[in-house]
Scaffold this motif. Sequence first.
Motif, PDB file in Angstrom:
ATOM      1  N   LEU A 129     -18.306   4.237   5.060  1.00  0.00           N
ATOM      2  CA  LEU A 129     -17.386   3.633   4.634  1.00  0.00           C
ATOM      3  C   LEU A 129     -16.453   4.367   3.392  1.00  0.00           C
ATOM      4  O   LEU A 129     -15.178   4.271   3.262  1.00  0.00           O
ATOM      5  N   ARG A 130     -17.146   5.441   2.867  1.00  0.00           N
ATOM      6  CA  ARG A 130     -16.377   6.436   1.925  1.00  0.00           C
ATOM      7  C   ARG A 130     -15.254   7.163   2.733  1.00  0.00           C
ATOM      8  O   ARG A 130     -14.419   7.335   2.302  1.00  0.00           O
ATOM      9  N   ARG A 131     -15.730   7.795   3.940  1.00  0.00           N
ATOM     10  CA  ARG A 131     -14.823   8.507   4.667  1.00  0.00           C
ATOM     11  C   ARG A 131     -13.782   7.588   5.196  1.00  0.00           C
ATOM     12  O   ARG A 131     -12.430   7.902   5.399  1.00  0.00           O
ATOM     13  N   SER A 132     -14.049   6.234   5.611  1.00  0.00           N
ATOM     14  CA  SER A 132     -12.793   5.372   5.883  1.00  0.00           C
ATOM     15  C   SER A 132     -11.716   5.199   4.884  1.00  0.00           C
ATOM     16  O   SER A 132     -10.558   5.025   5.170  1.00  0.00           O
ATOM     17  N   LYS A 133     -12.280   5.613   3.538  1.00  0.00           N
ATOM     18  CA  LYS A 133     -11.256   5.452   2.746  1.00  0.00           C
ATOM     19  C   LYS A 133     -10.187   6.573   2.508  1.00  0.00           C
ATOM     20  O   LYS A 133      -9.193   6.639   2.200  1.00  0.00           O
ATOM     21  N   GLN A 134     -10.961   7.700   3.146  1.00  0.00           N
ATOM     22  CA  GLN A 134     -10.013   8.974   2.983  1.00  0.00           C
ATOM     23  C   GLN A 134      -8.963   9.118   4.460  1.00  0.00           C
ATOM     24  O   GLN A 134      -8.075   9.565   4.096  1.00  0.00           O
ATOM     25  N   ASN A 135      -9.735   8.782   5.572  1.00  0.00           N
ATOM     26  CA  ASN A 135      -8.974   8.935   6.747  1.00  0.00           C
ATOM     27  C   ASN A 135      -8.426   7.620   7.281  1.00  0.00           C
ATOM     28  O   ASN A 135      -7.679   7.596   8.398  1.00  0.00           O
ATOM     29  N   GLY A 136      -8.752   6.501   6.724  1.00  0.00           N
ATOM     30  CA  GLY A 136      -8.288   5.325   7.439  1.00  0.00           C
ATOM     31  C   GLY A 136      -8.918   4.735   8.513  1.00  0.00           C
ATOM     32  O   GLY A 136      -8.398   3.865   8.975  1.00  0.00           O
ATOM     33  N   THR A 137      -9.763   5.338   8.991  1.00  0.00           N
ATOM     34  CA  THR A 137     -10.534   4.825  10.161  1.00  0.00           C
ATOM     35  C   THR A 137     -12.031   4.610  10.016  1.00  0.00           C
ATOM     36  O   THR A 137     -12.867   5.088   9.175  1.00  0.00           O
ATOM     37  N   GLY A 138     -12.376   3.552  10.901  1.00  0.00           N
ATOM     38  CA  GLY A 138     -13.820   3.261  10.929  1.00  0.00           C
ATOM     39  C   GLY A 138     -14.462   2.247   9.532  1.00  0.00           C
ATOM     40  O   GLY A 138     -15.647   2.161   9.538  1.00  0.00           O
ATOM     41  N   ARG A 139     -13.395   1.682   9.131  1.00  0.00           N
ATOM     42  CA  ARG A 139     -13.959   0.614   7.894  1.00  0.00           C
ATOM     43  C   ARG A 139     -14.637  -0.392   8.606  1.00  0.00           C
ATOM     44  O   ARG A 139     -15.590  -0.779   7.959  1.00  0.00           O
ATOM     45  N   GLY A 140     -14.173  -1.049   9.741  1.00  0.00           N
ATOM     46  CA  GLY A 140     -14.856  -2.076  10.269  1.00  0.00           C
ATOM     47  C   GLY A 140     -16.185  -1.852  10.677  1.00  0.00           C
ATOM     48  O   GLY A 140     -17.298  -2.568  10.707  1.00  0.00           O
ATOM     49  N   LEU A 141     -16.237  -0.823  11.132  1.00  0.00           N
ATOM     50  CA  LEU A 141     -17.705  -0.332  12.011  1.00  0.00           C
ATOM     51  C   LEU A 141     -18.605   0.193  10.582  1.00  0.00           C
ATOM     52  O   LEU A 141     -19.756  -0.408  10.908  1.00  0.00           O
ATOM     53  N   ALA A 142     -18.293   0.661   9.749  1.00  0.00           N
ATOM     54  CA  ALA A 142     -18.889   0.921   8.470  1.00  0.00           C
ATOM     55  C   ALA A 142     -19.563  -0.441   7.896  1.00  0.00           C
ATOM     56  O   ALA A 142     -20.675  -0.606   7.595  1.00  0.00           O
ATOM     57  N   ILE A 143     -18.533  -1.352   7.626  1.00  0.00           N
ATOM     58  CA  ILE A 143     -18.955  -2.811   7.204  1.00  0.00           C
ATOM     59  C   ILE A 143     -20.036  -3.366   8.362  1.00  0.00           C
ATOM     60  O   ILE A 143     -20.976  -3.959   7.857  1.00  0.00           O
ATOM     61  N   GLY A 144     -19.755  -3.404   9.500  1.00  0.00           N
ATOM     62  CA  GLY A 144     -20.759  -3.815  10.405  1.00  0.00           C
ATOM     63  C   GLY A 144     -22.009  -3.155  10.365  1.00  0.00           C
ATOM     64  O   GLY A 144     -23.102  -3.939  10.397  1.00  0.00           O
ATOM     65  N   GLY A 145     -22.053  -1.768  10.046  1.00  0.00           N
ATOM     66  CA  GLY A 145     -23.301  -1.342  10.030  1.00  0.00           C
ATOM     67  C   GLY A 145     -24.255  -1.687   8.756  1.00  0.00           C
ATOM     68  O   GLY A 145     -25.361  -1.888   8.776  1.00  0.00           O
ATOM     69  N   ILE A 146     -23.322  -2.040   7.411  1.00  0.00           N
ATOM     70  CA  ILE A 146     -24.062  -2.228   6.259  1.00  0.00           C
ATOM     71  C   ILE A 146     -24.434  -3.962   6.662  1.00  0.00           C
ATOM     72  O   ILE A 146     -25.599  -4.258   6.222  1.00  0.00           O
ATOM     73  N   VAL A 147     -23.770  -4.747   7.257  1.00  0.00           N
ATOM     74  CA  VAL A 147     -24.336  -6.158   7.686  1.00  0.00           C
ATOM     75  C   VAL A 147     -25.494  -6.180   8.533  1.00  0.00           C
ATOM     76  O   VAL A 147     -26.410  -6.687   8.295  1.00  0.00           O
ATOM     77  N   THR A 148     -25.341  -5.334   9.578  1.00  0.00           N
ATOM     78  CA  THR A 148     -26.528  -5.523  10.669  1.00  0.00           C
ATOM     79  C   THR A 148     -27.738  -4.821   9.834  1.00  0.00           C
ATOM     80  O   THR A 148     -28.927  -5.133   9.903  1.00  0.00           O
ATOM     81  N   ALA A 149     -27.401  -3.843   8.939  1.00  0.00           N
ATOM     82  CA  ALA A 149     -28.894  -3.231   8.330  1.00  0.00           C
ATOM     83  C   ALA A 149     -29.326  -4.395   7.247  1.00  0.00           C
ATOM     84  O   ALA A 149     -30.475  -4.369   7.293  1.00  0.00           O
ATOM     85  N   ILE A 150     -28.461  -5.188   6.533  1.00  0.00           N
ATOM     86  CA  ILE A 150     -28.852  -6.235   5.838  1.00  0.00           C
ATOM     87  C   ILE A 150     -29.555  -7.417   6.670  1.00  0.00           C
ATOM     88  O   ILE A 150     -30.910  -7.612   6.305  1.00  0.00           O
ATOM     89  N   LEU A 151     -29.076  -7.852   7.828  1.00  0.00           N
ATOM     90  CA  LEU A 151     -29.612  -8.749   8.672  1.00  0.00           C
ATOM     91  C   LEU A 151     -31.155  -8.041   8.973  1.00  0.00           C
ATOM     92  O   LEU A 151     -32.112  -8.737   9.175  1.00  0.00           O
ATOM     93  N   GLY A 152     -31.204  -6.716   9.474  1.00  0.00           N
ATOM     94  CA  GLY A 152     -32.266  -6.055   9.880  1.00  0.00           C
ATOM     95  C   GLY A 152     -33.355  -6.090   8.624  1.00  0.00           C
ATOM     96  O   GLY A 152     -34.594  -6.322   8.950  1.00  0.00           O
TER      97      GLY A 152
END
Length: 174
Positions: free
Chosen positions: A113-136
């Motif tokens: 998520l921090r890197r997505s703020k720098q290069n503009g890619t992968g924000r949705g993937l990072a948020i998806g990772g956090i959401v699935t980790a919360i669900l886990g």
Amino acid sequence: MSTPGNVDPFDPNYGPPASGPVTPGPVAHGPVTPGSTVPAYGPPPPYPPGVRYPPGAAYPPPPYGAYPRPVPQSNGMAIVGLVFGIVSIPGAIFSVFDLFALVPAFVFSIIGLRRSKQNGTGRGLAIGGIVTAILGTLAMAAVTVAAVVVISDQHRCASDFGRGSDSYYNCVDN
């Protein structure tokens, strides 16, 4: 091997053609006179009017610049975080061992998520990772609570009736 229609140039008796030597004929810029030299090619065509190129330029410069630097299409940390997050959901069955997927899921997703703020890619993937980790995490907590309840009930039944008795099994089944 030589036949009347086929001449072998490696034959030692091979000579000039029977018609005699070839004389050069007229060319595009006029007849060839003795002592004159014939250029290999004609002069280059003139540049189009209104277009100026540097002297000696064979071709005009390309109408575009160099290729732009390719933009990274994905964020590796976010992808890894999402994969660990997805693995953590069914991994919740193993309760405490699920932490081996949950901790990396949170870490990689936050870094992604921090890197997505720098290069503009992968924000949705990072948020998806956090959401699935919360669900886990929620699934692991539910499995852990269920295991504690079942184990405490079995322990209560064992302390009340002793293991192996019919009353113990009736207590556990209820």
